[in-house]
Write a protein that holds these residues in place. Structure first.
Motif, PDB file in Angstrom:
ATOM      1  N   ALA A   1      -9.436  -4.228   5.609  1.00 13.01           N
ATOM      2  CA  ALA A   1      -8.517  -3.088   5.641  1.00 13.01           C
ATOM      3  C   ALA A   1      -7.483  -3.199   6.758  1.00 13.01           C
ATOM      4  O   ALA A   1      -6.467  -2.517   6.730  1.00 13.01           O
ATOM      5  CB  ALA A   1      -9.295  -1.784   5.809  1.00 13.01           C
TER       6      ALA A   1
ATOM      7  N   PRO B   1      -5.338   7.272   4.289  1.00 15.12           N
ATOM      8  CA  PRO B   1      -6.787   7.035   4.223  1.00 15.12           C
ATOM      9  C   PRO B   1      -7.513   8.264   3.697  1.00 15.12           C
ATOM     10  O   PRO B   1      -7.127   9.403   3.979  1.00 15.12           O
ATOM     11  CB  PRO B   1      -7.173   6.755   5.685  1.00 15.12           C
TER      12      PRO B   1
ATOM     13  N   ASN C   1      -4.479  -1.651   4.625  1.00 16.19           N
ATOM     14  CA  ASN C   1      -5.032  -1.366   3.296  1.00 16.19           C
ATOM     15  C   ASN C   1      -5.936  -0.134   3.384  1.00 16.19           C
ATOM     16  O   ASN C   1      -7.159  -0.237   3.295  1.00 16.19           O
ATOM     17  CB  ASN C   1      -5.815  -2.576   2.789  1.00 16.19           C
ATOM     18  N   PRO C   2      -5.345   1.051   3.555  1.00 11.95           N
ATOM     19  CA  PRO C   2      -6.137   2.261   3.803  1.00 11.95           C
ATOM     20  C   PRO C   2      -7.118   2.616   2.703  1.00 11.95           C
ATOM     21  O   PRO C   2      -8.167   3.200   2.961  1.00 11.95           O
ATOM     22  CB  PRO C   2      -5.064   3.355   3.949  1.00 11.95           C
ATOM     23  N   SER C   3      -6.821   2.256   1.472  1.00  8.35           N
ATOM     24  CA  SER C   3      -7.655   2.695   0.354  1.00  8.35           C
ATOM     25  C   SER C   3      -9.047   2.082   0.360  1.00  8.35           C
ATOM     26  O   SER C   3      -9.964   2.618  -0.265  1.00  8.35           O
ATOM     27  CB  SER C   3      -6.965   2.376  -0.980  1.00  8.35           C
ATOM     28  N   VAL C   4      -9.238   0.954   1.063  1.00  6.70           N
ATOM     29  CA  VAL C   4     -10.557   0.317   1.078  1.00  6.70           C
ATOM     30  C   VAL C   4     -11.323   0.597   2.362  1.00  6.70           C
ATOM     31  O   VAL C   4     -12.476   0.181   2.498  1.00  6.70           O
ATOM     32  CB  VAL C   4     -10.446  -1.211   0.869  1.00  6.70           C
ATOM     33  N   CYS C   5     -10.706   1.287   3.313  1.00  6.28           N
ATOM     34  CA  CYS C   5     -11.378   1.584   4.573  1.00  6.28           C
ATOM     35  C   CYS C   5     -12.473   2.622   4.332  1.00  6.28           C
ATOM     36  O   CYS C   5     -12.233   3.662   3.722  1.00  6.28           O
ATOM     37  CB  CYS C   5     -10.379   2.120   5.592  1.00  6.28           C
TER      38      CYS C   5
ATOM     39  N   CYS D   1     -13.634  -6.265  10.464  1.00  2.68           N
ATOM     40  CA  CYS D   1     -13.600  -5.365   9.309  1.00  2.68           C
ATOM     41  C   CYS D   1     -14.040  -6.098   8.045  1.00  2.68           C
ATOM     42  O   CYS D   1     -13.345  -7.009   7.579  1.00  2.68           O
ATOM     43  CB  CYS D   1     -12.194  -4.800   9.105  1.00  2.68           C
TER      44      CYS D   1
ATOM     45  N   LEU E   1      -3.655  -0.366  10.050  1.00  3.02           N
ATOM     46  CA  LEU E   1      -4.471  -0.153   8.858  1.00  3.02           C
ATOM     47  C   LEU E   1      -3.594  -0.484   7.668  1.00  3.02           C
ATOM     48  O   LEU E   1      -2.878   0.372   7.147  1.00  3.02           O
ATOM     49  CB  LEU E   1      -4.959   1.298   8.814  1.00  3.02           C
TER      50      LEU E   1
ATOM     51  N   SER F   1       0.831  -1.208   0.000  1.00  2.00           N
ATOM     52  CA  SER F   1       0.000   0.000   0.000  1.00  2.00           C
ATOM     53  C   SER F   1       0.861   1.251   0.000  1.00  2.00           C
ATOM     54  O   SER F   1       0.597   2.210  -0.727  1.00  2.00           O
ATOM     55  CB  SER F   1      -0.925  -0.006   1.224  1.00  2.00           C
TER      56      SER F   1
ATOM     57  N   GLU G   1     -14.104  -5.041   4.999  1.00  2.00           N
ATOM     58  CA  GLU G   1     -13.335  -4.681   3.806  1.00  2.00           C
ATOM     59  C   GLU G   1     -11.946  -5.304   3.780  1.00  2.00           C
ATOM     60  O   GLU G   1     -11.241  -5.189   2.784  1.00  2.00           O
ATOM     61  CB  GLU G   1     -13.170  -3.155   3.698  1.00  2.00           C
TER      62      GLU G   1
ATOM     63  N   HIS H   1     -11.298   6.888   9.547  1.00  4.17           N
ATOM     64  CA  HIS H   1     -10.531   5.644   9.636  1.00  4.17           C
ATOM     65  C   HIS H   1     -10.029   5.439  11.070  1.00  4.17           C
ATOM     66  O   HIS H   1      -9.991   6.373  11.866  1.00  4.17           O
ATOM     67  CB  HIS H   1      -9.338   5.690   8.669  1.00  4.17           C
TER      68      HIS H   1
END
Length: 464
Positions: A103, A77, A115-119, A99, A113, A69, A101, A81
């Motif tokens: 994330a 994010p 995988n911040p992009s999917v949170c 969670c 966290l 990531s 997602e 988040h």
């Protein structure tokens, strides 16, 4: 005395001789005893080895996800988040499991966290943590996020314009619903029975805050309408994957009363809300997007994709995901065009075109291509996939080599028709047989629109 002396002088008659048990040799620790102990300990040792080995592998996978990531430039994010207190976190993994997602992960025994992009900040992680090691924040030290300023009654700096739910900083389902209920109480007091507009209140958004506000409007006998840009209620919850949503406390809804939920799936929660809509005849206009808000004397004129409303008050109960970015091409209004992937299985056996060049587009194409009898094409206007995770790029290369996905770089959609999609590519125009179009081109946040209206914001840098 003489008698006493005789008695004293006869110790042998009165002395107590200590009893001595016969000597027994200590038991010898035999080979058979050791064998018995090992027989009992061996299964425990195997279980412990497998547990710690699995934990180590999981930590390595999560550490790799975090590294990917950051390498892809997706470490910041974009919305609400979680942040973790390392002193309180014991690495139980309850937040990771909660969670939907994917994330979160455990890295070196602590939650991160990864995988911040999917949170999407719904707060299931915070609710699941038994040690209160998680809090939800907006923004980071590097990247600030604008949050509208609201009063304790959820009214903005513009009289009559209210904000509740995720847009105002509350992504938790329970608290968003509570904000919607309280905001409607404040609106009822604000308008004081004045009837100088078509509606007493227009509610924008049919998520937890909007549904609770609509029920409150019915309870207070207000003239209301809910408009929702999606084709279903639920707000952000509608876009959750098929997984569990954690709700740790009862939800208090107007008319309905206290709803006790401890752990409920997305599907069950949406079914519950649809049941409420059916029983209360909640007035919701789906596929109707808010386009503008203007002050009009003692109320507002709100223009939507379906018309125009005159309302004494407006409650914005929208999320921060924004309005999906559209292509603005002929045929985009067809029912087969969607903007997010919810369930890959529903596209089994169909011809699907995914449009976009980010991780969400690649992941959607890969997920659908894994379903039997699907034909998947991925169109992107650029000449390469830039800011995507290396793992996604690698998986896409493998799917392309095996013929599971057709990649169309430097291509643009010209027209969408019921049975096909016309694209303009470097080699000329392509007519692609098609059943479903998924546009993953990001979203247009409502911030600019709200600033145009005059709503004041504050910038959050990793604060609640």
């Amino acid at each position: 005395m003489e008698l006493f002396r005789k008695v004293i002088g006869q110790p042998a008659a009165f002395a107590v001789t200590p009893h001595r048990a016969p000597h027994k040799p200590l038991k010898t620790f035999t080979f058979m005893d050791l064998t018995t102990i090992l027989i009992y300990l061996a299964p425990l040792a195997v279980v412990l080895f497998l547990y710690f080995r699995r934990r180590q592998l999981r930590n390595e996978q999560h550490a790799l996800a975090l590294q990917e990531s950051r390498a892809a430039g997706l470490g910041e994010p974009v919305s609400l988040h979680p942040v973790f207190d390392p002193l309180r976190c014991i690495g139980s993994g309850s937040c990771v499991k909660a969670c939907p997602e994917g994330a979160l992960g455990l890295v070196e025994g602590k939650a991160h966290l990864v995988n911040p992009s999917v949170c999407i900040g719904h707060g299931a992680c915070m609710a699941s943590c038994p040690f209160e090691a998680i809090k939800l924040v907006f923004g980071t030290e590097k990247r600030g996020i604008d949050i509208p300023l609201v009063k304790p009654n959820f009214e903005t700096n513009i009289p009559g314009l209210f904000i509740a739910g995720e847009l105002g900083g509350m992504g938790l389902v329970r608290k968003a619903a509570e904000q919607g209920r309280q905001a409607m109480n404040a609106i009822k007091d604000k308008i004081k029975g004045e009837r100088d507009a078509e509606l007493d209140v227009l509610i924008v958004g049919a998520g937890p805050a909007g549904i609770a506000a609509g029920l409150g409007a019915i309870q207070h006998k207000l003239r209301y309408r809910i408009v929702e840009q999606e084709d279903s209620l639920g707000g952000t919850v509608y876009h959750y994957p098929r997984n569990k949503v954690i709700m740790t406390a009862p939800v208090q809804l107007p008319i309905v009363g206290k709803v006790r939920m401890s752990e409920i799936s997305k599907e069950a929660l949406l079914e519950f809300w649809n049941g409420i809509v059916g029983k209360t005849d909640l007035k919701i206009s789906f596929r109707e997007r808010m386009e503008s808000i203007e002050s009009s004397g003692r109320g507002f004129k709100v223009k939507t994709s379906g018309g125009e409303y005159s309302a004494r008050a407006v409650l914005l109960a929208i999320g921060r995901r924004g309005t999906p970015r559209k292509l603005d091409v002929p045929g985009e209004e067809l029912p087969k065009v969607v903007y997010r992937l919810i369930d890959p299985e529903q596209y089994r056996g169909q011809k699907v075109l995914v449009i976009g060049g980010g991780d969400s587009a690649l992941e959607a194409a890969l997920a659908i291509a894994a379903e039997p009898d699907t034909t998947v094409a991925l169109s992107y206007r650029g000449d390469a996939f830039g800011r995507v995770k290396p793992k996604n790029r690698q998986r896409l290369d493998e799917a392309q080599k095996t013929g599971r996905i057709t990649v169309l770089l430097k291509s643009n959609v010209v027209r969408i028709e019921p049975g096909e999609v016309l694209l303009e590519a470097a080699s000329g125009e392509i007519a692609l047989p098609n059943d479903i179009v998924i546009i993953s081109a990001g979203g247009v946040l409502p911030i600019d629109l709200l600033k145009t209206v005059g709503i004041q914001f504050e910038t959050k840098h990793g604060t609640e």
